[in-house]
Write a protein that holds these residues in place. Structure first.
Motif, short mmCIF file in Angstrom:
data_model
loop_
_atom_site.label_atom_id
_atom_site.label_comp_id
_atom_site.label_asym_id
_atom_site.label_seq_id
_atom_site.Cartn_x
_atom_site.Cartn_y
_atom_site.Cartn_z
N TRP A 104 -4.94 -2.79 2.41
CA TRP A 104 -4.44 -2.43 3.73
C TRP A 104 -5.46 -1.65 4.55
O TRP A 104 -5.46 -1.70 5.78
CB TRP A 104 -3.11 -1.71 3.61
N GLU A 155 -7.33 -4.52 5.91
CA GLU A 155 -6.52 -5.22 6.92
C GLU A 155 -6.56 -4.47 8.25
O GLU A 155 -6.69 -5.07 9.32
CB GLU A 155 -5.09 -5.37 6.43
N ASN A 156 -6.45 -3.14 8.20
CA ASN A 156 -6.51 -2.35 9.42
C ASN A 156 -7.87 -2.49 10.10
O ASN A 156 -7.96 -2.52 11.34
CB ASN A 156 -6.22 -0.88 9.12
N ARG A 161 4.82 -4.06 7.52
CA ARG A 161 3.42 -3.77 7.85
C ARG A 161 2.95 -4.75 8.90
O ARG A 161 3.37 -5.91 8.92
CB ARG A 161 2.52 -3.90 6.61
N LEU A 206 0.02 -7.13 10.29
CA LEU A 206 -1.14 -7.81 9.74
C LEU A 206 -1.70 -8.77 10.77
O LEU A 206 -1.00 -9.24 11.68
CB LEU A 206 -0.78 -8.55 8.45
N GLY A 255 0.80 -1.21 0.00
CA GLY A 255 0.00 0.00 0.00
C GLY A 255 0.83 1.26 0.00
O GLY A 255 0.77 2.06 0.92
#
Length: 249
Positions: free
Chosen positions: A196, A199-200, A222, A224, A182
């Protein structure tokens, strides 16, 4: 439903897709596409409601970004009808087990939940695949609509749905359109790549689904929480690329 049909239509008005003087039925659907559950062994669609949710079998939750054109049809009643995520492409059926199922550890009598992060068709039925300039522009426009929906309540709608579906030890697959990390940023903020963003939201919705793991590729890193990150199902057919991330812990 936290993010409604009226909310989606308001987003389209704010972006100039619905102009003054336009009235339903619009050239594209503005109704929500339902989430869908399939039996893992046969991948047959099952009737489901949250009240009937299984409590013991482990399941796979596959998250995709928003409905594509084949998830809706224009009915004889001069209105749009939602078919469900399974209508998108036969590639999902053909490649699910090879790409996700066999590695998930889910028993043959388990379930697959296929859900859209945003339940409304952000692409407005326009083609995304292809190398022409129009395809790239369509993809950018889809992403922009998704972000506007996300910032106006669709994120909370998704959080509520995945919280309702999830049970301990389920396998979560982030199959949203997006890149590995991202890299696009706005005003110095966090990555606004669709994968992303979702994902957040999964991290927010499921704080107890295994602690976030730092995934590193080169100098980039990142956090995850989903177990598998893979490409959108529309790219599975004839595509042997590995998952973006296989979570190992």
């Amino acid at each position: 439903m936290t993010f409604t049909q009226q909310d989606f239509e308001n987003v389209l008005r704010s972006m100039g897709d619905i102009t003054p003087g336009m009235s339903p039925p619009f050239p594209w659907p503005t109704i929500p596409c339902p989430d869908e559950v399939l039996s893992f062994g046969s991948l047959e669609v099952q009737d489901w409601s949250s009240a009937q949710r299984r409590t013991s079998q482990r399941a796979v939750i596959v998250v995709i970004e928003s409905p594509h054109e084949k998830e809706f049809t224009f009915s004889t009643d001069n209105d749009w009808q939602a078919n469900g995520p399974l209508q998108r492409r036969t590639s999902f059926l053909n490649h699910f087990k090879a790409r996700v199922g066999n590695a998930s550890g889910v028993s043959p009598d388990g379930f697959v939940f296929l859900i859209n992060a945003v339940r409304f068709q952000c692409s407005l039925g326009k083609a995304m695949q292809g190398k022409e300039k129009v395809h790239r522009q369509n993809s950018k426009d889809r992403d922009a609509r998704f972000r506007q929906c996300w910032e106006n309540g669709a994120d909370q709608d998704f959080i509520e749905r995945i919280t309702d579906i999830y049970r301990d030890d389920d396998v979560i697959v982030n199959a949203c359109t997006g890149t590995q990390f991202g890299v696009r940023r706005r005003n110095g903020g966090p990555p606004d790549d669709l994968k992303w963003m979702v994902e957040n939201a999964i991290m927010t919705a499921l704080p107890n689904h295994r602690p976030p793991v730092a995934y590193r590729r080169g100098k980039k890193e990142r956090l995850l929480v989903s177990d598998i990150g893979t490409y959108h199902p529309c790219k599975w057919l004839g595509n042997d690329r590995e998952a973006i991330w296989p979570r190992s812990s």
